[in-house]
Design a protein around this motif. Structure first.
Motif, mmCIF file in Angstrom:
data_model
loop_
_atom_site.group_PDB
_atom_site.id
_atom_site.type_symbol
_atom_site.label_atom_id
_atom_site.label_comp_id
_atom_site.label_asym_id
_atom_site.label_seq_id
_atom_site.Cartn_x
_atom_site.Cartn_y
_atom_site.Cartn_z
ATOM 1 N N LYS A 142 5.580 121.437 34.215
ATOM 2 C CA LYS A 142 5.604 120.099 33.960
ATOM 3 C C LYS A 142 6.743 119.195 34.337
ATOM 4 O O LYS A 142 6.621 117.943 34.702
ATOM 5 N N LEU A 143 7.988 119.776 34.221
ATOM 6 C CA LEU A 143 9.401 119.233 34.303
ATOM 7 C C LEU A 143 9.645 119.259 35.742
ATOM 8 O O LEU A 143 10.704 118.661 36.237
ATOM 9 N N SER A 144 8.977 119.999 36.673
ATOM 10 C CA SER A 144 9.475 120.267 38.166
ATOM 11 C C SER A 144 8.614 119.564 39.228
ATOM 12 O O SER A 144 7.273 119.546 39.005
ATOM 13 N N THR A 145 9.144 119.179 40.085
ATOM 14 C CA THR A 145 8.385 118.755 41.219
ATOM 15 C C THR A 145 7.948 119.803 42.125
ATOM 16 O O THR A 145 7.322 119.480 43.179
ATOM 17 N N PRO A 183 9.599 114.511 36.270
ATOM 18 C CA PRO A 183 9.646 115.651 37.021
ATOM 19 C C PRO A 183 11.050 115.415 37.931
ATOM 20 O O PRO A 183 11.323 114.390 38.665
ATOM 21 N N SER A 229 6.565 112.620 31.088
ATOM 22 C CA SER A 229 7.164 113.496 32.141
ATOM 23 C C SER A 229 7.878 112.798 33.099
ATOM 24 O O SER A 229 7.526 111.953 33.752
#
Length: 233
Positions: free
Chosen positions: A129-132, A41, A39
């Protein structure tokens, strides 16, 4: 008597192309593995609203022109643009979104529509899961399904209801007050209404119609971007 020693076995020569091919396959394997499982993010608040609008217009057009392969490719491109999905992962996300859409498409009742939720939750878990930026996955998935239903049941709901549902979904995704997304919701609902109307014309939507739809979507996504973007210091 002189003992004759066996000649050493000679390994076959490998042509340069063989090594290049092996190296390419190894590189591809590592790239796909890292892309799918590591990942990196990014903030989902950072995107190009013009590019997202153009991709959404193209996806609507491919959907109604019955071009599923092109639609899937455009969907993956949209996920890379809006949610910063890595190249290969954008296709797995696209598959999850497409699966949810087809489960919903087959539904004819509220109970059947609810069967879409597991796929939507899986999809938004992958986005998380890809995002902060954190958000309530279950809430966003439920609200996403809600606006799908509102748009599907146009004999029961108005476009004002659709605008409100769109705004509520974005408010949950970006964790901001729903009132902030009123303009975005109205503009995107207007784009959907225009698309619904022109498709009923004899011959379907024209090139000029799609350009009008794209302009509506550019305004909608531009409005959303203004609400959610992180101010530069």
């Amino acid at each position: 008597m002189e003992k004759i020693m066996p000649k050493p076995t000679r390994l076959p020569d490998r042509k340069p192309g063989w090594w290049i091919g092996r190296g390419t396959l190894l590189f591809l394997f590592i790239w796909i593995s890292v892309d799918l499982f590591v990942s990196q993010p990014h903030s989902i608040r950072e995107f190009d609203p013009t590019e997202v609008a153009q991709l959404e217009t193209a996806m609507w057009r491919s959907y109604y022109d019955r071009k599923p392969v092109l639609l899937f490719w455009q969907l993956a491109s949209g996920l890379r643009q809006q949610f910063h999905a890595p190249f290969w992962r954008s296709f797995t996300l696209g598959f999850q979104a497409t699966k949810a859409a087809f489960v919903f498409k087959k539904g004819t009742s509220q109970l059947e529509y609810q069967k879409t939720l597991p796929d939507l939750i899986t999809y938004y878990e992958a986005i998380q899961k890809l995002s902060t930026d954190s958000f309530n996955v279950s809430k966003v998935a439920n609200l996403e399904l809600e606006w799908w239903i509102v748009h599907r049941q146009r004999e029961r709901y108005s476009y004002n209801d659709l605008a409100n549902a769109l705004g509520q979904t974005s408010a949950a995704l970006y964790d901001q007050p729903a009132a902030s997304f009123a303009t975005y919701g109205r503009l995107r609902a207007d784009a959907m209404r225009l698309c619904d109307e022109v498709r009923r014309h004899p011959g379907g939507a024209t090139e000029a119609d799609w350009q009008r739809i794209n302009r509506e979507l550019e305004q909608a996504w531009g409005s959303l971007h203004e609400v959610v973007r992180v101010p530069r210091l």
